[in-house]
Every structure is written in C-alpha cells, then in structure tokens.
Design an enzyme around this catalytic site. Structure first.
Site, PDB file in Angstrom:
ATOM      1  N   THR A 192       1.093  -1.190  -0.232  1.00 19.50           N
ATOM      2  CA  THR A 192      -0.251   0.422  -0.245  1.00 19.50           C
ATOM      3  C   THR A 192       1.399   1.141  -0.192  1.00 19.50           C
ATOM      4  OG1 THR A 192      -1.709  -1.787   0.985  1.00 19.50           O
ATOM      5  CG2 THR A 192      -1.819   1.120   1.132  1.00 19.50           C
ATOM      6  N   LYS A 203      -7.511   1.595  -3.076  1.00 19.29           N
ATOM      7  CA  LYS A 203      -7.059   0.498  -1.528  1.00 19.29           C
ATOM      8  C   LYS A 203      -7.365   2.327  -0.937  1.00 19.29           C
ATOM      9  CE  LYS A 203      -5.285  -1.966   2.092  1.00 19.29           C
ATOM     10  NZ  LYS A 203      -3.821  -2.052   1.475  1.00 19.29           N
ATOM     11  N   LYS A 225       0.750   4.976   8.029  1.00 18.03           N
ATOM     12  CA  LYS A 225       1.479   4.795   6.790  1.00 18.03           C
ATOM     13  C   LYS A 225       0.264   5.548   6.062  1.00 18.03           C
ATOM     14  CE  LYS A 225       2.415   2.009   4.522  1.00 18.03           C
ATOM     15  NZ  LYS A 225       2.052   1.151   3.236  1.00 18.03           N
TER      16      LYS A 225
END
Length: 287
Positions: A97, A172, A240
């Site tokens: 990701t 995502k 993150k």
C-alpha cells in the site's frame, strides 16, 4: 501455466502468499531483509537470493510487498533494485500500500524499459493471506492485468481491475478510510456495551449479522475481547496508509474529519508503544 516468480518482502502477508505460489507449483525466488523470515519458506521450496536485483534476474513476474513508500522506491530504483535487474517483457506487481504518485512513476519507468507494471495493493490481512481470500485492487494496463490474473487467483478471491496506473492505490485508500472510521465505531460500541454491564460476546452475537455488521466487527472485535492485539496488519503501517490518504485528499481539496480523528487516535497509540500491534489495538484507547 507455471511461472518463474520473484517475490520481495516476506512479512505477515507476504510469507503466506509465497506459500500459496509454491503450493501451486510456481518457482519462487525470494528476497527479504530479515533472514529468519525467509528460512521456513526456503524449507518449503523457495529460493533465497541476496538482493531485489537477483530476485528479478530469471523471473517472469516480480511481486513486491514491503513496508513504506520509501522502501518501495529503494526496492525499485536502487542500484541493486528491480529496475537495475529488469529486462524486456517482465511484469512487476507492487502489492505494497503506497502512494498513487509513486505507482505512476514505477509504471512510467517500466514502460521505458519495455517492462509492464501493476499496482495491486491488497486487503484482508493475515487471515485473508493465509486463506487465499485477499481482495486485490489493480491499476495499470488492462492486458497486463489479464495476463497476471491467473497467478493473482492463487492467493486472492476478489480481484478487481480499477483503471490505469495508480488506480489500485486510490482504491486501497478508499478501503483504508472505510476501515479506519469503522474501527472507531467497533471500539466505541464495545466500550459502551462494557460500561453498560452487558455480556460483550452476546452483544456481538446480536449486532454482527445486522445492519452494523462489518468484517472488523466479525473478525477483530472477538480478538479485542480476548486481549489479542497481535498483528494481522501493523498499526505503524496503517498510520502510513492514513497519512497517504490524507495527503491525497488534501490535494483534491477534500476534508475527511473521520479519517483525521482515526489518525490522531492511532498516532497516540504509537506514542504509547503499540506500533507493532494489530489495528484492533485501537480498543486499548478506550480501556
């Protein structure tokens, strides 16, 4: 058709994915910075190599699944990286990701080298990786996606082409935003039920299959009640992801107050030493 595969990154999910590829009969060369993570896979038939460049050398498809965008950049663009060892016709598939901008940069460099690239982040955590039921969101050239699909089906059950380079990463981000805000709801529901003196197992029996139902409620809430905060997905990596989503939303002039709150709560957990725990450890903030 069996493939020669390079796989870079054998963490919580990566190791399970490699096992599925090996069981399907593919030849898999692996690279990881942490040797002890690789040894069980070597015993099961994987070939251990010393650098990403070596993992690419004989591969038809190269998968990468590392921690942060700066790790992705190093894996692809360093002197011992994927592109340093890449050759015409190879397909690179980044399942980290990461940022949509970086995915576009990778796709551009792959095109320059006459390679092919997909961004293909996944959802489903450790359970999905073990059970080969990952949701995979793919961006890039559609013909490249079609060529790689049979291999993706080895470890994924919901595999969707989202659009051009970077589209998988944007999808995502949608996934992570939904998880982040939903996790607040799950934790607050349990905190409320506990304060009200209810049996929380009984509460879950009632609400998990109704309108409040979600993957997190069914799969992570029971872990919360057991005090099991081991990672299916690390908080430090989730933070993150939230940072990427907030950066992208800022660029689109979109305000996401729910995500901002979740980011604040998870950042506090990291400051308290929970960074390597699973995302369900948000429940600790309500204890």
């Amino acid at each position: 058709m069996l493939k020669k595969i390079g796989f870079i990154g054998t963490g919580v999910m990566g190791a399970s994915i490699v096992r599925h590829l090996l069981k399907a009969g593919h030849q898999v060369a692996i690279y990881t910075r942490t040797l002890e993570k690789a040894l069980p896979l070597v015993e099961e038939g994987a070939i251990l190599v010393a650098s990403p460049k070596e993992a690419v050398a004989e591969a038809e498809i190269i998968f990468t699944m590392v921690g942060y965008p700066h790790d992705v950049e190093e894996v692809y663009f360093s002197d011992n990286g994927v592109f340093a060892g890449g050759s015409k016709g190879q397909v690179v598939v980044d399942m980290t990701t990461s940022s949509p901008t970086l995915s576009k940069r990778i796709a551009e460099e792959a095109t320059r080298l006459e390679m092919h690239a997909l961004d293909a982040p996944v959802s489903g955590g450790d359970v999905g990786a073990r059970n080969a039921t990952l949701s995979i969101m793919c961006g890039g050239d559609q013909d490249t996606f079609a060529s790689v699909l049979p291999v993706l089906e080895t470890f994924g059950s919901q595999i969707v082409y989202q659009g051009t380079a970077g589209a998988g990463q944007h999808a995502k981000m949608c996934n992570q935003i939904a998880i982040a805000t939903n996790m607040i709801g799950v934790c607050e529901a349990l905190a409320y039920g506990k304060k009200a003196g209810l049996d929380l197992e009984t509460v879950l029996e009632s609400i998990s299959s109704g309108a409040a139902g979600s993957w997190s409620l069914s799969n992570l809430a029971p872990r919360m009640l057991r005090g099991d905060f081991e990672p299916g997905f690390y908080i430090k990596h989730f933070l993150k992801d939230m940072d990427i989503a907030l950066q992208e939303s800022d660029a689109m002039n979109l305000q996401l107050p729910g995500l901002s709150l979740a980011r604040e709560l998870y950042h506090e957990l990291i400051s308290e030493g929970y960074g390597s725990k699973g995302t369900q450890a948000l429940y600790c903030a309500y204890q």
